[in-house]
Scaffold this motif. Structure first.
Motif, PDB file in Angstrom:
ATOM      1  N   GLU A   1       9.073  10.907  -2.238  1.00 32.11           N
ATOM      2  CA  GLU A   1       9.313  12.337  -2.429  1.00 32.11           C
ATOM      3  C   GLU A   1       8.195  13.146  -1.418  1.00 32.11           C
ATOM      4  OE1 GLU A   1       8.056  13.512  -6.377  1.00 32.11           O
ATOM      5  OE2 GLU A   1       9.783  12.291  -7.093  1.00 32.11           O
ATOM      6  N   TRP A   2       8.920  14.168  -0.672  1.00 33.67           N
ATOM      7  CA  TRP A   2       8.005  15.047   0.182  1.00 33.67           C
ATOM      8  C   TRP A   2       7.558  16.228  -0.539  1.00 33.67           C
ATOM      9  CZ3 TRP A   2      10.843  18.096   5.000  1.00 33.67           C
ATOM     10  CH2 TRP A   2       9.922  18.701   5.597  1.00 33.67           C
ATOM     11  N   HIS A   3       6.270  16.345  -0.576  1.00 36.88           N
ATOM     12  CA  HIS A   3       5.958  17.350  -1.344  1.00 36.88           C
ATOM     13  C   HIS A   3       5.072  18.318  -0.407  1.00 36.88           C
ATOM     14  CE1 HIS A   3       5.472  15.367  -5.614  1.00 36.88           C
ATOM     15  NE2 HIS A   3       6.549  15.217  -4.959  1.00 36.88           N
ATOM     16  N   ASP A   4       5.250  19.879  -0.922  1.00 38.73           N
ATOM     17  CA  ASP A   4       4.387  20.536   0.008  1.00 38.73           C
ATOM     18  C   ASP A   4       3.049  20.654  -0.865  1.00 38.73           C
ATOM     19  OD1 ASP A   4       4.581  22.415  -2.339  1.00 38.73           O
ATOM     20  OD2 ASP A   4       5.568  23.874  -1.366  1.00 38.73           O
ATOM     21  N   PRO A   5       1.853  21.538  -0.404  1.00 39.16           N
ATOM     22  CA  PRO A   5       0.637  21.421  -1.176  1.00 39.16           C
ATOM     23  C   PRO A   5       0.695  21.924  -2.492  1.00 39.16           C
ATOM     24  CG  PRO A   5       0.364  22.401   1.181  1.00 39.16           C
ATOM     25  CD  PRO A   5       1.851  22.147   1.038  1.00 39.16           C
ATOM     26  N   SER A   6       1.612  22.596  -2.925  1.00 40.97           N
ATOM     27  CA  SER A   6       1.834  22.855  -4.344  1.00 40.97           C
ATOM     28  C   SER A   6       2.225  22.172  -5.175  1.00 40.97           C
ATOM     29  CB  SER A   6       2.556  24.367  -4.471  1.00 40.97           C
ATOM     30  OG  SER A   6       3.922  24.352  -4.143  1.00 40.97           O
ATOM     31  N   GLY A   7       3.008  21.026  -4.493  1.00 37.92           N
ATOM     32  CA  GLY A   7       3.659  19.971  -5.622  1.00 37.92           C
ATOM     33  C   GLY A   7       5.185  20.368  -5.297  1.00 37.92           C
ATOM     34  N   LYS A   8       5.774  21.310  -4.880  1.00 41.00           N
ATOM     35  CA  LYS A   8       7.084  21.489  -4.721  1.00 41.00           C
ATOM     36  C   LYS A   8       7.777  20.406  -3.772  1.00 41.00           C
ATOM     37  CE  LYS A   8      10.474  24.967  -2.980  1.00 41.00           C
ATOM     38  NZ  LYS A   8      10.719  25.880  -2.089  1.00 41.00           N
TER      39      LYS A   8
ATOM     40  N   ARG B   1       0.662   8.868  -0.678  1.00 44.49           N
ATOM     41  CA  ARG B   1       0.127   8.246  -2.174  1.00 44.49           C
ATOM     42  C   ARG B   1       1.189   7.724  -2.763  1.00 44.49           C
ATOM     43  NH1 ARG B   1      -3.579   8.736   0.809  1.00 44.49           N
ATOM     44  NH2 ARG B   1      -5.428   9.547   0.402  1.00 44.49           N
ATOM     45  N   ILE B   2       0.768   6.780  -3.807  1.00 46.56           N
ATOM     46  CA  ILE B   2       1.759   6.045  -4.585  1.00 46.56           C
ATOM     47  C   ILE B   2       1.954   6.880  -5.719  1.00 46.56           C
ATOM     48  CG2 ILE B   2       2.294   4.017  -6.071  1.00 46.56           C
ATOM     49  CD1 ILE B   2       0.464   2.441  -3.990  1.00 46.56           C
ATOM     50  N   ILE B   3       3.069   7.224  -6.382  1.00 47.38           N
ATOM     51  CA  ILE B   3       3.625   7.864  -7.824  1.00 47.38           C
ATOM     52  C   ILE B   3       3.565   6.752  -8.714  1.00 47.38           C
ATOM     53  CG2 ILE B   3       5.132   9.540  -9.089  1.00 47.38           C
ATOM     54  CD1 ILE B   3       5.900  10.735  -6.743  1.00 47.38           C
ATOM     55  N   GLU B   4       4.574   5.875  -8.467  1.00 47.47           N
ATOM     56  CA  GLU B   4       4.656   4.674  -9.357  1.00 47.47           C
ATOM     57  C   GLU B   4       4.640   3.585  -8.666  1.00 47.47           C
ATOM     58  OE1 GLU B   4       7.784   2.542 -12.709  1.00 47.47           O
ATOM     59  OE2 GLU B   4       8.367   4.520 -11.741  1.00 47.47           O
ATOM     60  N   TYR B   5       3.861   2.454  -8.839  1.00 44.01           N
ATOM     61  CA  TYR B   5       3.739   1.355  -7.665  1.00 44.01           C
ATOM     62  C   TYR B   5       5.026   0.571  -7.766  1.00 44.01           C
ATOM     63  CZ  TYR B   5       2.481  -3.072  -5.718  1.00 44.01           C
ATOM     64  OH  TYR B   5       2.125  -3.952  -4.890  1.00 44.01           O
TER      65      TYR B   5
ATOM     66  N   GLY C   1       0.837  -1.125  -0.094  1.00 40.89           N
ATOM     67  CA  GLY C   1       0.037   0.022  -0.001  1.00 40.89           C
ATOM     68  C   GLY C   1       0.827   1.260  -0.061  1.00 40.89           C
ATOM     69  N   SER C   2       0.138   2.401   0.071  1.00 39.08           N
ATOM     70  CA  SER C   2       0.819   3.588  -0.121  1.00 39.08           C
ATOM     71  C   SER C   2       1.860   3.743   1.126  1.00 39.08           C
ATOM     72  CB  SER C   2      -0.257   4.781   0.048  1.00 39.08           C
ATOM     73  OG  SER C   2      -0.996   4.844  -0.999  1.00 39.08           O
ATOM     74  N   SER C   3       1.408   3.268   2.308  1.00 35.15           N
ATOM     75  CA  SER C   3       2.172   3.461   3.522  1.00 35.15           C
ATOM     76  C   SER C   3       3.767   2.626   3.348  1.00 35.15           C
ATOM     77  CB  SER C   3       1.599   2.810   4.914  1.00 35.15           C
ATOM     78  OG  SER C   3       0.926   1.817   4.626  1.00 35.15           O
ATOM     79  N   ALA C   4       3.628   1.684   2.734  1.00 39.71           N
ATOM     80  CA  ALA C   4       4.784   0.771   2.436  1.00 39.71           C
ATOM     81  C   ALA C   4       5.792   1.563   1.499  1.00 39.71           C
ATOM     82  CB  ALA C   4       4.471  -0.555   1.589  1.00 39.71           C
ATOM     83  N   HIS C   5       5.311   2.500   0.675  1.00 43.51           N
ATOM     84  CA  HIS C   5       6.326   3.336  -0.119  1.00 43.51           C
ATOM     85  C   HIS C   5       6.687   4.479   0.652  1.00 43.51           C
ATOM     86  CE1 HIS C   5       3.845   0.887  -3.154  1.00 43.51           C
ATOM     87  NE2 HIS C   5       4.685   1.387  -4.135  1.00 43.51           N
ATOM     88  N   ALA C   6       6.172   4.605   1.987  1.00 45.01           N
ATOM     89  CA  ALA C   6       6.781   5.627   2.853  1.00 45.01           C
ATOM     90  C   ALA C   6       7.888   5.023   3.799  1.00 45.01           C
ATOM     91  CB  ALA C   6       5.721   6.528   3.451  1.00 45.01           C
ATOM     92  N   LEU C   7       7.287   3.690   4.413  1.00 43.61           N
ATOM     93  CA  LEU C   7       8.021   3.112   5.374  1.00 43.61           C
ATOM     94  C   LEU C   7       9.258   2.685   4.838  1.00 43.61           C
ATOM     95  CD1 LEU C   7       8.030   1.878   8.137  1.00 43.61           C
ATOM     96  CD2 LEU C   7       6.914  -0.076   7.384  1.00 43.61           C
ATOM     97  N   ILE C   8       9.505   2.139   3.798  1.00 40.34           N
ATOM     98  CA  ILE C   8      10.632   1.482   3.306  1.00 40.34           C
ATOM     99  C   ILE C   8      11.762   2.607   3.215  1.00 40.34           C
ATOM    100  CG2 ILE C   8      11.811   0.388   1.375  1.00 40.34           C
ATOM    101  CD1 ILE C   8       9.032  -1.184   0.684  1.00 40.34           C
TER     102      ILE C   8
ATOM    103  N   GLY D   1       6.929   6.560  -4.136  1.00 38.67           N
ATOM    104  CA  GLY D   1       5.853   7.107  -3.263  1.00 38.67           C
ATOM    105  C   GLY D   1       5.938   8.666  -2.883  1.00 38.67           C
ATOM    106  N   VAL D   2       4.855   9.481  -2.645  1.00 36.24           N
ATOM    107  CA  VAL D   2       4.793  10.695  -2.133  1.00 36.24           C
ATOM    108  C   VAL D   2       4.377  10.725  -0.748  1.00 36.24           C
ATOM    109  CG1 VAL D   2       2.666  11.146  -3.269  1.00 36.24           C
ATOM    110  CG2 VAL D   2       4.159  13.143  -2.756  1.00 36.24           C
TER     111      VAL D   2
END
Length: 400
Positions: free
Chosen positions: A44-51, A143-147, A10-17, A151-152
């Motif tokens: 990737e860590w994004h701000d609300p604008s996508g930066k 969330r996932i950018i590319e499975y 899931g999305s959280s796996a893409h952050a946890l790893i 992730g983001v």
């Protein structure tokens, strides 16, 4: 190094790893789609604008769909998948968990009775040395950018809470794992200890936010949108109808929580909070208004409404999304069962369940507002987490 297996993709796996980079763990992943995973996972860590504010990466030792490859040597097992899939996966991996050593089995999100699910396999497979743990809140918005590759994340909670059983293992889990996945990287996200899992099961997070918002969208817009561009954002376009539904649903849950607290005044239920109290706790916010808490959130603005295109070419809320499968069957249905045991009326839970059964064309609740526990739709093996499906007969059976 200790061996940690992430169960699910899931999305959280893409952050946890990536956040486990340079930890004490050799990380592997158990997934039904191993061919789609890279050995290095980027975040990737994004701000609300996508930066892009930061980038992280973490390596995997083993990627497999065969539990025999991963679980016999595992020291930690961490679930990163939708709640409604927990029990199915636990049943698949349980025969391969080492019975002769302490194995920590946990999840990044403890909604739905996580301790009941783990206790189920402990009894069935004689896994007496398992230590159970769970976060009260998903640590990050992600969330996932590319499975299987990227992730983001839009940031993490300011503070979180978690439960362990036995309780005296909390410090070990916190020092070895929990501190590593938020605080090390963001300087926030410290984890406090909840004395019980019931506070996680009745958390007023996803299970009241998602279901009330989906019903609110239906009341405002109907069942379909002509094109995807006209679908409102899930949080950024949050409205007064959804806010009122959430407040009313929160009241139903508050009445259940208060009744349990009255039955057991000796227990510490300090993490059984109402929605705004939990939001202020987890984000260190000062919000006093439900709608404002969503439309001003810096971490939620990029979340879209889960829709699919139907056979007629219009767009509708995805009835098979986890907002239904997690938050109805492992959320609102659990709360409704407890309310029935406590003789508590739950008008908003009832309204949501009546609406959900129409949307999903199933039988969940009858005309007298009682759960249809004999319905094939609820009785499908492992589909729902209603306490009686674990053999519980009273509220006392649910208390840990």
């Amino acid at each position: 190094m200790k061996k940690l297996v992430i169960c699910g993709g899931g999305s959280s796996a893409h952050a946890l790893i990536p956040f486990l980079k340079d930890s004490i763990f050799e990380v592997s992943v158990y997934t039904s789609r191993p061919e789609r995973w890279a050995k290095t996972i980027n975040l990737e860590w994004h701000d609300p604008s996508g930066k892009v504010l930061g980038t992280y990466s973490g390596d995997l030792k083993t990627i497999s769909n065969n539990p025999e490859d991963l679980f016999p040597d595992a020291d930690y097992i961490v679930f990163c998948m939708p709640v409604h899939k927990y029990r199915v996966a636990l049943q698949k991996i349980a025969p391969f968990i080492n019975k002769d050593k302490t194995v920590f089995v946990g999840t990044v999100y403890g909604q739905g009775g996580w301790n009941w699910m783990v206790d189920e396999i402990k009894k069935q497979y004689g896994l007496t040395k398992i230590v159970t743990f769970a976060f009260g809140l998903i640590p990050w918005i992600c969330r996932i950018i590319e499975y299987g590759h990227t992730g983001v994340t839009y940031g993490c909670k300011a503070v979180n809470y978690a439960a362990t059983y036995p309780m005296d293992y909390f410090n070990q889990v916190n020092e070895e794992l929990l501190e590593y996945i938020c605080y090390k990287w963001f300087g926030k996200g410290k984890v406090e200890q909840s004395d019980n899992f019931l506070s996680l099961t009745l958390s007023v997070d996803n299970q009241i936010i998602h279901t009330s918002r989906c019903l609110g969208l239906y009341k405002v817009y109907g069942t379909t949108w002509k094109n995807e561009e006209s679908v409102p954002w899930f949080y950024k376009d949050y409205d007064d109808i959804s806010a009122k539904l959430l407040a009313d649903l929160d009241t139903d849950y508050t009445n259940i929580r208060n009744a349990i607290k009255k039955l057991h005044p000796e227990k510490d239920y300090s993490y059984m909070l109402d929605y705004l109290a939990l939001e202020r706790f987890s984000y260190h916010s000062h919000n006093t208004d439900i709608k404002e808490s969503f439309v001003t959130s810096q971490t939620l603005v990029s979340i879209k409404t889960p829709v699919i295109q139907n056979s007629e070419g219009t767009w509708e809320v995805d009835r098979n999304h986890r907002f239904f499968l997690d938050d109805i069957y492992y959320g609102n249905c659990i709360a409704k069962w407890m309310a029935e045991q406590l003789n508590i009326v739950t008008p908003t839970i009832d309204e949501i369940l009546h609406w959900a059964q129409i949307i999903r064309q199933e039988n969940i609740i009858d005309d007298d507002n009682h759960l249809m526990l004999n319905s094939p739709d609820l009785n499908e093996p492992l589909k729902a987490g209603i306490p009686c499906f674990y053999g519980f007969n009273t509220i006392e059976d649910c208390i840990d």
